[in-house]
Write an enzyme that holds these catalytic residues in place. Sequence first.
Site, short mmCIF file in Angstrom:
data_model
loop_
_atom_site.label_atom_id
_atom_site.label_comp_id
_atom_site.label_asym_id
_atom_site.label_seq_id
_atom_site.Cartn_x
_atom_site.Cartn_y
_atom_site.Cartn_z
N GLY A 164 38.93 38.17 33.37
CA GLY A 164 38.49 38.44 32.01
C GLY A 164 37.04 38.09 31.81
N GLY B 28 31.99 35.71 25.99
CA GLY B 28 30.66 35.20 25.78
C GLY B 28 30.39 33.90 26.51
N GLY C 72 31.09 33.52 29.78
CA GLY C 72 31.15 33.84 31.19
C GLY C 72 32.34 34.65 31.62
N ILE C 73 32.45 34.80 32.93
CA ILE C 73 33.50 35.59 33.56
C ILE C 73 34.49 34.65 34.24
CG2 ILE C 73 33.98 37.39 35.26
CD1 ILE C 73 31.09 38.32 34.94
N VAL C 74 35.77 35.00 34.16
CA VAL C 74 36.81 34.22 34.83
C VAL C 74 37.34 35.03 36.01
CG1 VAL C 74 39.02 33.05 34.59
CG2 VAL C 74 37.43 33.12 32.66
N ASP D 165 39.69 25.70 18.95
CA ASP D 165 39.77 27.16 19.13
C ASP D 165 41.10 27.53 19.78
OD1 ASP D 165 38.83 29.77 18.89
OD2 ASP D 165 37.98 29.76 20.90
#
Length: 714
Positions: free
Chosen positions: A412, A415, A417-419, A533
């Site tokens: 995924g 905002g 970063g990328i996992v 969150d």
Amino acid sequence: MLALILFILVLSNSQSARVGSLNDEGFALLPFKQSIREDPEGSLNNWNYSDENPCSWNGVTCKEQRVVSVSIPKKKLSGFLSPSLGSLSELRHVNLRNNKFFGSLPVELFGALGLQSLVLYGNSLSGSIPSEIGKLKYLQNLDLSQNLFNGSIPTSLIQCKRLRTLDLQQNNFTGSLPDGFGANLVSLEKLDLSFNKFGGPIPNDLGNLSNLQGTVDLSHNLFSGSIPASLGDLPEKVYIDLTYNNLSGPIPQNGALMNRGPTAFIGNLGLCGPPLKNPCSPDSTGVNSPSSYPFLPSNYPPGDNTGKSRNGSGLSKTAIVAIVVSDVVGICLIGLLFSYCYLRVCPRSKRKDENGYGFEKGGKGRRVCLCFRKDESETLSENVEQYDLVPLDTQVAFDLDELLKASAFVLGKSGIGIVYKVVLEDGLTLAVRRLGEGGSQRFKEFQTEVEAIGKLKHPNVVTLRAYYWSVDEKLLIYDYMSNGNLATAIHGKAGMVSFTPLPWFVRLQIMKGVAKGLVYLHEYSPKKYVHGDLKPSNILLGANMEPKISDFGLGRLANIAGGSPTLQSSRVASEKPHQRQQSNVSSEVAAVNPVANLGSYYHAPEALKMVKPSQKWDVYSFGVILLEMITGRATIVQVGTSEMDLVSWIQLCIEEKKPLGDVLDPYLVEDVDKEEEMIAVLKIAMACIQTSPERRPTMRHISDVLERLAVSSD
């Protein structure tokens, strides 16, 4: 000049004639219109002086030119209640529910002695109920729920002996119920006193209310003492809800109290006996029974002088000497262990360069002790190189080279970063979050924050295993969760070949686990953290569907690392609601920057006004997640041609008294035998989503209730 004077006189006479044309009933209502500060829908636009009577006005009903009803619900009217309503001698019904009225109840209102129904729920009215309410001998329906009323119920209320509905839920009422409450209000068919601060004992004479129907709701109050056996005299079909009080002692086993599940009594730690699994002691009164105290490490009931001798004289001299000797021996052993580790087990750290030759890390032969690793009490060394993988856990058995050579798949993007899903050569699977390519040099700050997060160890919180820092690359390494996230487990997602809905017992176990994880963060983590969150997409599911709270503290790390979490939040805010819901990307914005992510329907209402998140934010988010798991619906619900958020939808269902089957996830039909548990969880959810943070329970309380609920179903 004379002509002008004559014109003014004629005009004034004309105006007097127009004013004089409205009857007394109309003049009594016009001050009500004048007390309204906001009327966005123009509901009172046709209330004017030019009419002969008010019988054609919006919301007004007359009989023989006399006003008998004023009903203007759900029109967003803002203002105070005008005392002039009490001068309407034939007034029978007032319905101003779901508006924005504020201020107190005017005493003059109770001058309308023929009043039969007063419905004011869903406003912001405050103050106490005037004692003059006892004058309303014909009053049958009193609904003041969902306001800000306080004080105690006036004793004069028991004079309203025709009262059939009394709904005072979700206010700030205090004090005991008036003497004679049950003996006098025998016509009551509905009684709801929930979510207040009523205290004292439950009156014995409540058993006289033989006309009650549905649920008698006394939950979420401060009622104390024992449950009177007379409650068993209520009709057997009545459900008595006593949850979340301070009741104690054995639960009577008679009449309407028999054959009730434990969900009617949860939240009263002093209660014992069936249907609960807390046995009563032979002389139990509930006040000092063991069940009055939750079991926690080093938590003893008052009066338990643990650690003293039986005669109360304290430790003997022999015991003191023994303790001192054992301490000395223990210190010596620890010293020997440190020496052994340093000399024998802590080799000089070496790694191979690209040609295969070994070199000492840092070039100075620094020892790296493997006995006590970074997940213990010490802090990370300030000398750690900024270009190496730093383990935070003793189980980390891979290095940076292995990580960079592994196969990686994008899970995924957000905002922050990328996992990636990363599979090492030995088959170990990890989740790696790349925080971005910012050029920030705030390594020490980043190091401190990572260390704090790395110390969080709980079965229901994702563990940060290691991290990597360089000027152009920042990586966070976690365990990979094989069953994805809760959002997908509840709703599925596009492209899924098959979707198997979660059965109730699995959902309940997930609820329990998430609650335990939040309790750990709130109460036992080093800094008593707030997630800020929380949502289904960042609740991950392990191999056995055990929940793991993830994406914790990412906003802070992203800011330090030079990322820009607010970029994603701006995109989220501009999306349509259904687009936001379909995104399963984890944690667009983290706790330190909550204002940027107010597009999320999981955030508490006060997040609009406050910058620093509180633990009650997480409670609200957890409540929305519970609703999502119970209803199977997304946070945006389609109602006809319009949309509304899940919280508003569930409140509407309760307001319209929808049957439970219309609210529950259709996939839960097969678990119909667990209906009482589902109702209990629904009530917990409703407590969590209270608008006022002070009225929401703590996660500790929620977890205790869920745990007891789950035990009762085993």
